[in-house]
Write a protein that holds these residues in place. Structure first.
Motif, PDB file in Angstrom:
ATOM      1  N   ASN A 286      37.898  21.316  34.248  1.00  0.00           N
ATOM      2  CA  ASN A 286      39.025  20.655  33.622  1.00  0.00           C
ATOM      3  C   ASN A 286      40.289  20.821  34.454  1.00  0.00           C
ATOM      4  O   ASN A 286      41.290  21.316  33.994  1.00  0.00           O
ATOM      5  CB  ASN A 286      39.259  21.207  32.213  1.00  0.00           C
ATOM      6  N   ILE A 287      40.263  20.417  35.695  1.00  0.00           N
ATOM      7  CA  ILE A 287      41.448  20.418  36.531  1.00  0.00           C
ATOM      8  C   ILE A 287      42.273  19.177  36.209  1.00  0.00           C
ATOM      9  O   ILE A 287      41.773  18.058  36.201  1.00  0.00           O
ATOM     10  CB  ILE A 287      41.052  20.391  38.025  1.00  0.00           C
ATOM     11  N   SER A 288      43.545  19.370  35.933  1.00  0.00           N
ATOM     12  CA  SER A 288      44.405  18.231  35.667  1.00  0.00           C
ATOM     13  C   SER A 288      44.922  17.694  36.992  1.00  0.00           C
ATOM     14  O   SER A 288      46.038  17.973  37.413  1.00  0.00           O
ATOM     15  CB  SER A 288      45.564  18.646  34.753  1.00  0.00           C
TER      16      SER A 288
ATOM     17  N   GLY B 231      38.580  19.446  21.114  1.00  0.00           N
ATOM     18  CA  GLY B 231      39.671  18.598  20.646  1.00  0.00           C
ATOM     19  C   GLY B 231      40.782  18.490  21.675  1.00  0.00           C
ATOM     20  O   GLY B 231      41.275  17.388  21.973  1.00  0.00           O
ATOM     21  N   VAL B 232      41.190  19.630  22.240  1.00  0.00           N
ATOM     22  CA  VAL B 232      42.236  19.622  23.274  1.00  0.00           C
ATOM     23  C   VAL B 232      41.743  18.911  24.525  1.00  0.00           C
ATOM     24  O   VAL B 232      42.485  18.151  25.165  1.00  0.00           O
ATOM     25  CB  VAL B 232      42.662  21.065  23.607  1.00  0.00           C
ATOM     26  N   LEU B 233      40.482  19.134  24.872  1.00  0.00           N
ATOM     27  CA  LEU B 233      39.922  18.484  26.059  1.00  0.00           C
ATOM     28  C   LEU B 233      39.900  16.967  25.883  1.00  0.00           C
ATOM     29  O   LEU B 233      40.155  16.213  26.829  1.00  0.00           O
ATOM     30  CB  LEU B 233      38.504  18.999  26.305  1.00  0.00           C
TER      31      LEU B 233
ATOM     32  N   GLY C  84      35.257  11.412  33.373  1.00  0.00           N
ATOM     33  CA  GLY C  84      33.832  11.297  33.069  1.00  0.00           C
ATOM     34  C   GLY C  84      33.181  12.644  32.866  1.00  0.00           C
ATOM     35  O   GLY C  84      32.359  12.826  31.946  1.00  0.00           O
ATOM     36  N   VAL C  85      33.553  13.628  33.689  1.00  0.00           N
ATOM     37  CA  VAL C  85      33.011  14.980  33.534  1.00  0.00           C
ATOM     38  C   VAL C  85      33.477  15.590  32.218  1.00  0.00           C
ATOM     39  O   VAL C  85      32.704  16.231  31.495  1.00  0.00           O
ATOM     40  CB  VAL C  85      33.431  15.860  34.723  1.00  0.00           C
ATOM     41  N   GLN C  86      34.752  15.386  31.902  1.00  0.00           N
ATOM     42  CA  GLN C  86      35.279  15.917  30.647  1.00  0.00           C
ATOM     43  C   GLN C  86      34.558  15.322  29.445  1.00  0.00           C
ATOM     44  O   GLN C  86      34.150  16.044  28.527  1.00  0.00           O
ATOM     45  CB  GLN C  86      36.778  15.620  30.541  1.00  0.00           C
ATOM     46  N   LEU C  87      34.390  14.005  29.436  1.00  0.00           N
ATOM     47  CA  LEU C  87      33.744  13.344  28.305  1.00  0.00           C
ATOM     48  C   LEU C  87      32.269  13.733  28.194  1.00  0.00           C
ATOM     49  O   LEU C  87      31.736  13.859  27.082  1.00  0.00           O
ATOM     50  CB  LEU C  87      33.893  11.823  28.437  1.00  0.00           C
ATOM     51  N   SER C  88      31.605  13.918  29.327  1.00  0.00           N
ATOM     52  CA  SER C  88      30.206  14.343  29.276  1.00  0.00           C
ATOM     53  C   SER C  88      30.090  15.755  28.708  1.00  0.00           C
ATOM     54  O   SER C  88      29.149  16.064  27.972  1.00  0.00           O
ATOM     55  CB  SER C  88      29.576  14.279  30.671  1.00  0.00           C
ATOM     56  N   PHE C  89      31.054  16.621  29.045  1.00  0.00           N
ATOM     57  CA  PHE C  89      31.049  17.975  28.499  1.00  0.00           C
ATOM     58  C   PHE C  89      31.265  17.941  26.987  1.00  0.00           C
ATOM     59  O   PHE C  89      30.616  18.678  26.234  1.00  0.00           O
ATOM     60  CB  PHE C  89      32.135  18.809  29.168  1.00  0.00           C
ATOM     61  N   ILE C  90      32.183  17.075  26.537  1.00  0.00           N
ATOM     62  CA  ILE C  90      32.429  16.938  25.100  1.00  0.00           C
ATOM     63  C   ILE C  90      31.186  16.402  24.401  1.00  0.00           C
ATOM     64  O   ILE C  90      30.804  16.879  23.325  1.00  0.00           O
ATOM     65  CB  ILE C  90      33.632  16.006  24.856  1.00  0.00           C
TER      66      ILE C  90
END
Length: 378
Positions: free
Chosen positions: A26-28, A283-285, A216-222
């Motif tokens: 989760n690097i911004s 939720g935050v992600l 895409g990585v964030q959404l796949s993790f969620i």
């Protein structure tokens, strides 16, 4: 004013950016505004080090104890229900997650510097990610298995087939966790900061579309870490609680009803603890991903809130590795019996204590969270 990917990263690094978020992919690192830091970064840094050290100590001790007791029970040929297979794998997964924490804490203590090299960067992240996904997937498998076991209670046929299915499920969980962890691990690199000699372990996505890759990585993790497993856990444990409610109506005994009421509370605790630990982080992600896609207006205030919230909720999510041994083992009478057997029987064979405990032991077929008469074999 907007910044490119590399420029934004260098800005955060110059402010003492924390690197532990990389473990959660989760690097911004997208175009955004330049915002002043509205919180004490050093206080956050030291707080995270203390919290992760606590999780490491408690998580390693509790899960190692669970694993040792399960291995000892199997070595002693103690008859146990096959759910112990999921519990043992769950303990291994949580133990490995906790075992990686000292590495991340050392990086935090160095203000994000990664001194271990790129191979260690990839392997540590892979070990962490595979076991994190594995822990979540095993919890989902356990909820399904326990409900199906109640529905098939009394059916002694097909025992070998169900045992084979459980073993295949364990293999499938580890393979799925590995597949889910590979994409982000592939992009991990050790890169040098433009501000000094600091080396960072972080994902480096293709320059053509880094934001799309990161989102895409964030959404796949969620999706894999919460959206899919949580409904499975909630639905099947709700069905399990309803099955206990129906069975209690056929057994008017107040003792049985009280025990099953406790069992339903334990089942509720399974759901609430999973939601409480993982819900806030995902939720935050999700808010972070939506802001990067432009679907949520990103202000400086929101940017600071997201940054702090991600780190705090990451810590909360890892507390699940400490709660799992308590929920799935320490409240289990059979587990407590195995624990007494492991520590006491070895030193009390010449006394009446071992025989006394043996005589007071409950049936080995009793479900870990269900202390009832004629309990279902879960």
């Amino acid at each position: 004013m907007s910044l490119s990917t590399s420029e934004l990263e260098d800005l955060w690094e110059s402010l003492g950016d924390l690197n532990f978020s990389d473990a959660f992919s989760n690097i911004s690192s997208v175009n955004t505004m330049v915002c002043a830091t509205a919180f004490n970064r050093n206080a956050l840094l030291y707080s995270m080090c203390v919290l992760y050290t606590f999780i490491f100590i408690v998580g390693v001790a509790a899960n190692a104890l669970v694993l040792w007791v399960n291995i000892r029970a199997q070595r002693d040929s103690t008859p146990r229900h096959e759910t112990h297979m999921y519990i043992a794998h769950l303990a291994v997964a949580d133990l490995c997650v906790c075992a990686t924490l000292p590495v991340w804490v050392s990086s935090l203590a160095l203000h994000g510097h990664w001194p271990f090299g790129e191979v260690a960067c990839k392997l540590t992240h892979l070990l962490f990610s595979v076991n994190l996904f594995g822990s979540i997937f095993f919890l989902a498998c356990m909820s399904v298995d326990r409900y199906l076991s109640v529905k098939k209670h009394g059916d002694n046929e097909g025992g070998a087939r169900r045992k084979l299915v459980r073993r295949a499920a364990c293999v499938g969980v580890w393979l799925l966790a590995l597949v889910a962890s590979l994409p982000d691990t592939y992009f991990l690199r050790t890169v040098k900061s433009t501000h000094g000699d600091t080396m960072l372990c972080r994902p480096v996505y293709p320059e053509e579309n880094p934001r799309e890759w990161m989102v895409g990585v964030q959404l796949s993790f969620i999706l894999l870490g919460f959206v899919l497993p949580f409904p499975v856990i909630a639905v099947f444990y709700a069905l399990l609680a309803r099955a206990f409610t129906r069975s209690s109506s056929s057994s008017p005994s107040s003792t049985v009803e009280q025990e099953r009421r406790v069992s339903r509370r334990v089942i509720l605790a399974y759901i609430v603890v999973f939601l409480g630990c993982w819900g806030p982080y995902h939720g935050v992600l999700l808010v972070d991903a939506l802001s990067q896609l432009g679907l949520v207006p990103l202000t400086c205030g929101l940017e600071n809130v997201i940054y702090v919230a991600l780190h705090l909720t990451q810590c909360l999510s890892l507390l699940h590795c400490c709660f799992n041994p308590i929920l799935y083992n320490f409240i289990n009478r059979n587990y407590r019996y195995d624990l007494m057997k492991a520590f006491i029987f070895k030193y009390s064979t010449r006394t009446g204590l071992a025989r006394l405990i043996e005589a007071s032991n409950m049936s080995e077929t009793e479900y870990s969270a269900v202390a009832v008469e004629n309990p279902p074999q879960i």
